[in-house]
Design a protein around this motif. Sequence first.
Motif, PDB file in Angstrom:
ATOM      1  N   THR A 416       0.850  -1.193   0.000  1.00  0.00           N
ATOM      2  CA  THR A 416       0.000   0.000   0.000  1.00  0.00           C
ATOM      3  C   THR A 416       0.885   1.242   0.000  1.00  0.00           C
ATOM      4  O   THR A 416       2.062   1.192   0.374  1.00  0.00           O
ATOM      5  CB  THR A 416      -0.906   0.037   1.244  1.00  0.00           C
ATOM      6  OG1 THR A 416      -0.090   0.187   2.415  1.00  0.00           O
ATOM      7  CG2 THR A 416      -1.749  -1.229   1.358  1.00  0.00           C
ATOM      8  N   GLY A 417       0.282   2.353  -0.366  1.00  0.00           N
ATOM      9  CA  GLY A 417       1.014   3.606  -0.326  1.00  0.00           C
ATOM     10  C   GLY A 417       1.512   3.921   1.077  1.00  0.00           C
ATOM     11  O   GLY A 417       2.615   4.456   1.262  1.00  0.00           O
ATOM     12  N   GLU A 418       0.699   3.594   2.090  1.00  0.00           N
ATOM     13  CA  GLU A 418       1.095   3.859   3.471  1.00  0.00           C
ATOM     14  C   GLU A 418       2.294   3.002   3.866  1.00  0.00           C
ATOM     15  O   GLU A 418       3.193   3.464   4.576  1.00  0.00           O
ATOM     16  CB  GLU A 418      -0.083   3.587   4.425  1.00  0.00           C
ATOM     17  CG  GLU A 418       0.246   3.732   5.902  1.00  0.00           C
ATOM     18  CD  GLU A 418       0.790   5.110   6.287  1.00  0.00           C
ATOM     19  OE1 GLU A 418       1.470   5.192   7.335  1.00  0.00           O
ATOM     20  OE2 GLU A 418       0.551   6.091   5.552  1.00  0.00           O
ATOM     21  N   GLN A 461       7.526  13.140  10.013  1.00  0.00           N
ATOM     22  CA  GLN A 461       7.282  14.247   9.079  1.00  0.00           C
ATOM     23  C   GLN A 461       8.469  14.464   8.142  1.00  0.00           C
ATOM     24  O   GLN A 461       8.543  15.470   7.454  1.00  0.00           O
ATOM     25  CB  GLN A 461       7.010  15.532   9.859  1.00  0.00           C
ATOM     26  CG  GLN A 461       5.831  15.462  10.798  1.00  0.00           C
ATOM     27  CD  GLN A 461       5.675  16.732  11.626  1.00  0.00           C
ATOM     28  OE1 GLN A 461       6.002  17.836  11.174  1.00  0.00           O
ATOM     29  NE2 GLN A 461       5.180  16.589  12.845  1.00  0.00           N
ATOM     30  N   ARG A 462       9.416  13.514   8.122  1.00  0.00           N
ATOM     31  CA  ARG A 462      10.648  13.718   7.365  1.00  0.00           C
ATOM     32  C   ARG A 462      10.507  13.423   5.871  1.00  0.00           C
ATOM     33  O   ARG A 462      11.362  13.807   5.072  1.00  0.00           O
ATOM     34  CB  ARG A 462      11.758  12.845   7.972  1.00  0.00           C
ATOM     35  CG  ARG A 462      12.131  13.242   9.387  1.00  0.00           C
ATOM     36  CD  ARG A 462      13.083  12.262  10.037  1.00  0.00           C
ATOM     37  NE  ARG A 462      12.460  10.957  10.252  1.00  0.00           N
ATOM     38  CZ  ARG A 462      13.032   9.942  10.904  1.00  0.00           C
ATOM     39  NH1 ARG A 462      14.246  10.091  11.392  1.00  0.00           N
ATOM     40  NH2 ARG A 462      12.393   8.803  11.065  1.00  0.00           N
ATOM     41  N   ILE A 463       9.436  12.746   5.508  1.00  0.00           N
ATOM     42  CA  ILE A 463       9.218  12.379   4.098  1.00  0.00           C
ATOM     43  C   ILE A 463       7.981  13.097   3.576  1.00  0.00           C
ATOM     44  O   ILE A 463       6.904  13.043   4.192  1.00  0.00           O
ATOM     45  CB  ILE A 463       9.010  10.851   3.956  1.00  0.00           C
ATOM     46  CG1 ILE A 463      10.166  10.074   4.597  1.00  0.00           C
ATOM     47  CG2 ILE A 463       8.864  10.476   2.483  1.00  0.00           C
ATOM     48  CD1 ILE A 463      11.509  10.258   3.944  1.00  0.00           C
ATOM     49  N   ASP A 464       8.117  13.771   2.446  1.00  0.00           N
ATOM     50  CA  ASP A 464       6.942  14.355   1.808  1.00  0.00           C
ATOM     51  C   ASP A 464       7.145  14.425   0.305  1.00  0.00           C
ATOM     52  O   ASP A 464       8.169  13.981  -0.227  1.00  0.00           O
ATOM     53  CB  ASP A 464       6.603  15.728   2.400  1.00  0.00           C
ATOM     54  CG  ASP A 464       7.710  16.769   2.187  1.00  0.00           C
ATOM     55  OD1 ASP A 464       8.661  16.478   1.433  1.00  0.00           O
ATOM     56  OD2 ASP A 464       7.618  17.858   2.771  1.00  0.00           O
ATOM     57  N   ALA A 465       6.117  14.967  -0.383  1.00  0.00           N
ATOM     58  CA  ALA A 465       6.131  15.108  -1.851  1.00  0.00           C
ATOM     59  C   ALA A 465       6.388  13.770  -2.543  1.00  0.00           C
ATOM     60  O   ALA A 465       7.130  13.704  -3.537  1.00  0.00           O
ATOM     61  CB  ALA A 465       7.174  16.141  -2.272  1.00  0.00           C
ATOM     62  N   ILE A 466       5.765  12.705  -2.030  1.00  0.00           N
ATOM     63  CA  ILE A 466       5.979  11.370  -2.609  1.00  0.00           C
ATOM     64  C   ILE A 466       5.126  11.210  -3.858  1.00  0.00           C
ATOM     65  O   ILE A 466       3.912  11.435  -3.835  1.00  0.00           O
ATOM     66  CB  ILE A 466       5.617  10.262  -1.602  1.00  0.00           C
ATOM     67  CG1 ILE A 466       6.323  10.491  -0.262  1.00  0.00           C
ATOM     68  CG2 ILE A 466       5.992   8.892  -2.161  1.00  0.00           C
ATOM     69  CD1 ILE A 466       5.857   9.534   0.829  1.00  0.00           C
ATOM     70  N   GLU A 471       2.617  10.486 -10.095  1.00  0.00           N
ATOM     71  CA  GLU A 471       1.342  10.778  -9.434  1.00  0.00           C
ATOM     72  C   GLU A 471       1.531  10.740  -7.928  1.00  0.00           C
ATOM     73  O   GLU A 471       2.314   9.941  -7.401  1.00  0.00           O
ATOM     74  CB  GLU A 471       0.271   9.760  -9.848  1.00  0.00           C
ATOM     75  CG  GLU A 471      -0.114   9.842 -11.319  1.00  0.00           C
ATOM     76  CD  GLU A 471      -1.243   8.875 -11.673  1.00  0.00           C
ATOM     77  OE1 GLU A 471      -1.709   8.153 -10.752  1.00  0.00           O
ATOM     78  OE2 GLU A 471      -1.649   8.831 -12.847  1.00  0.00           O
ATOM     79  N   ASP A 472       0.787  11.619  -7.205  1.00  0.00           N
ATOM     80  CA  ASP A 472       0.893  11.645  -5.748  1.00  0.00           C
ATOM     81  C   ASP A 472       0.589  10.273  -5.170  1.00  0.00           C
ATOM     82  O   ASP A 472      -0.327   9.568  -5.632  1.00  0.00           O
ATOM     83  CB  ASP A 472      -0.079  12.670  -5.157  1.00  0.00           C
ATOM     84  CG  ASP A 472       0.331  14.099  -5.469  1.00  0.00           C
ATOM     85  OD1 ASP A 472       1.508  14.318  -5.824  1.00  0.00           O
ATOM     86  OD2 ASP A 472      -0.534  14.999  -5.374  1.00  0.00           O
ATOM     87  N   LEU A 473       1.351   9.914  -4.145  1.00  0.00           N
ATOM     88  CA  LEU A 473       1.163   8.613  -3.505  1.00  0.00           C
ATOM     89  C   LEU A 473      -0.218   8.539  -2.854  1.00  0.00           C
ATOM     90  O   LEU A 473      -0.625   9.431  -2.120  1.00  0.00           O
ATOM     91  CB  LEU A 473       2.237   8.405  -2.433  1.00  0.00           C
ATOM     92  CG  LEU A 473       2.269   7.032  -1.769  1.00  0.00           C
ATOM     93  CD1 LEU A 473       2.900   6.011  -2.692  1.00  0.00           C
ATOM     94  CD2 LEU A 473       3.033   7.092  -0.448  1.00  0.00           C
ATOM     95  N   ASN A 474      -0.922   7.458  -3.140  1.00  0.00           N
ATOM     96  CA  ASN A 474      -2.234   7.192  -2.548  1.00  0.00           C
ATOM     97  C   ASN A 474      -2.050   6.195  -1.402  1.00  0.00           C
ATOM     98  O   ASN A 474      -1.626   5.063  -1.640  1.00  0.00           O
ATOM     99  CB  ASN A 474      -3.180   6.617  -3.599  1.00  0.00           C
ATOM    100  CG  ASN A 474      -4.583   6.409  -3.080  1.00  0.00           C
ATOM    101  OD1 ASN A 474      -4.799   6.206  -1.885  1.00  0.00           O
ATOM    102  ND2 ASN A 474      -5.562   6.457  -3.978  1.00  0.00           N
ATOM    103  N   PRO A 475      -2.323   6.585  -0.144  1.00  0.00           N
ATOM    104  CA  PRO A 475      -2.041   5.707   1.003  1.00  0.00           C
ATOM    105  C   PRO A 475      -2.738   4.361   0.944  1.00  0.00           C
ATOM    106  O   PRO A 475      -2.219   3.373   1.482  1.00  0.00           O
ATOM    107  CB  PRO A 475      -2.536   6.524   2.202  1.00  0.00           C
ATOM    108  CG  PRO A 475      -2.550   7.932   1.737  1.00  0.00           C
ATOM    109  CD  PRO A 475      -2.867   7.879   0.272  1.00  0.00           C
ATOM    110  N   THR A 476      -3.905   4.274   0.306  1.00  0.00           N
ATOM    111  CA  THR A 476      -4.676   3.022   0.306  1.00  0.00           C
ATOM    112  C   THR A 476      -4.505   2.204  -0.970  1.00  0.00           C
ATOM    113  O   THR A 476      -4.922   1.039  -1.023  1.00  0.00           O
ATOM    114  CB  THR A 476      -6.173   3.325   0.506  1.00  0.00           C
ATOM    115  OG1 THR A 476      -6.641   4.168  -0.560  1.00  0.00           O
ATOM    116  CG2 THR A 476      -6.399   4.020   1.844  1.00  0.00           C
TER     117      THR A 476
END
Length: 538
Positions: A416-418, A461-466, A471-476
Motif C-alpha cells: 500500500t502507499g502507506e 514528518q521527514r518524508i513528503d512530496a511522494i 502521481e501523488d502517492l495514494n495511502p490506500t
Amino acid sequence: MTNNIKYFLPFYGMLALIIVSCNTNKKTVLQNNAMKNKAKTIAILHTNDMHGSYMPFETTLDNATAQTGDSIDNLMRFDRKAFIGGFDYMAAAIKSIRTEKGNDRVILLDGGDTFSDDQLGNLTKGEAMISMMNQVGYDLLALGNHDFDYGLERTDELQKLANFPMRAANIIDEKTGAPVFGEPYIIIEKQGISIAILSLGYRNTPLTGNSKNIEGLKFETGIDAIKKYLPIISKKAAIIVLLSHEGMAVDKVIAEEIDGVDLIVGAHSHDVISPPIKINDTYIVQALSDGAILGETEIQVSNNKIIALNANYHYLWHDKMSPDPEMKNMISELRKPYKSQLEEKIIKTNTVIGRQYKSESPFDKMVTSFMVDKFKADAAFLPGVGYGISLKGEITSEDIYKLLPHPAKIVTLEMTGEQIRRTLEQTATNLNPIDKLKTVGGLIQSSGIQYHLDLNKPIGQRIDAIKIQNEDLNPTKLYKVVTHTGMINGIHNYDEFGKSTNIVKTDTVLTEFVMKNLKEMEELSYPKRMGEVVIKDK
C-alpha cells in the motif's frame, strides 16, 4: 705529622673508593631509570573492510569508495585519478615498514568485512583472501558482519585455515555461551610492553544479511563486552586496544562511556580518521576500505602509558611504489583457475557509474530501473549498502560482483502507499538514528518513486512530496513493487516488505539478471532517473 699522613693514606684511599663506588652505583641507577622512562615506539598496522578487494582500482574525484564518498559524518573523496590498492601493493607496504622498524616494533590487525563481497571470494568461499593474509602475517582479525556471508560453518573453516585468530567478544555461540571460535583477545609483547587487543564484531549483523548464515549466534553490544573483558585484560597488559567493527559513531560512544581503553582501531564505517579522534583518554583511528590504504598508528609508550600517538595513512598509489613480487605471483596463481570467469567482458561505459551509500546511487539506480522496466512494476527498492567501487571503461564480470556479490533473488509483491511511506520513514531513521547503537544501512535505493527527505524535521514528518509514476502517492492504493529476498526478510529494519501481499519469489538471481541486461546494451550510460530523491540534512 708525616707518620700521621702515612697512617691515614689507606683510610682516605678506601674512602675515595667508596665515594667513587657510590657515585658509580648512583649513576647506574639513574641510567636504568632513564632507560625505563625512555619512550618506546610501536607501530600498529591496520586494514579494515577490504570486502575481498585484492585487486587495484582506479579512483575518481567525485566518489571515494561506496561508503565514504557521500558520508554525512566524515566525507572523504580522493584528490586524484590514479590506480590504487591491490594486495600485492599492500604486502609491499607492510614488508617495508617491518624492515624499517623491525618485527619487535610492529603489530598487524584487520578490522573485519574481509574475505567476501568479491567474485574470487565467492568462487573460493573466502579462502583466497585468507591465503594472502597468511602470507603477510596478520596478528588478529575482528569478525565483521560480512565475514559470515558464506555461513557460520564456512567461517569456522576459514578461521581454522588462518594463521591468526578471527574473533569477536560480542558474538556469542549459543551452544557454549562463550564468544565464537574462542578467546576474543590476544596479548602481544613488543619492546617489553604488554599490549592487549580485544576484538568486537558488529552488533546489528542480523539486520545486514541472510539470517540463515548466523543461526546459532547471538550478537551483543560491544559496550557490554568491553565491560566484561576490560577488568580481565587490564590485569594482563599495560596498553589496551580495541579492534572494533562497530563503526565510527559507536566507537565515539565507547570512548565517551568507558574508561581504560587507550586506542580503538575501527572498521565498518569505512572512514579515514585523520587526524585521530581523541575522546577523554581514548584515541580512535580507521583506514578507509577496499584495500586502498594501510593504516599505521605509531604509539609512544613510557611508564606503561601512551604519551604520544601519530597516525600515518599509507595510500597505495601505484605511481608511488612497487608491488611485492611474491604476493603478485600468489594472486596470479589464485586467479588462474577462474580467470576466464573473472575477466569476462560485460559492457563498456564512457562515464563513471559509482555507488553511493547515503544518497542516490548511480549504480543502484541503474539496477532498480532494470527491475522496474523488466517486471513492469511501479517502483523498485534495494538496500543501501556500503561496499563496492565505481564502474568505468571496460566492465568485467568481477566488476559487477564487487557491487552485487550475494545470491539474492528477485521478488515481486504489492504494497500500500502507506506501507511505502513507512518504509521511507525507516530509511530516514537509518540515516540519522537517535540511538547510534541502532545505526544500520544507508539510504534505501529506488527507481520509479520521487520524494523529499528532510532530516531536520521531526520523526514522522521527514518524508513528503511522494510521487509514484509522477502521481501523488495514494495511502490506500496497492502498488506493484520489485525488490529482492533480503528486503522481505527485514534487512536494515525494512519490515514492511515482509508484511506485503502477493509476494512472488522468482528464481532469478539479481546479479545474473543485471549482467544479462547489461550484455543486451551496446554501451552503458549514466542512469536517466537520477534526481528522484531530494535530501536535506543541514
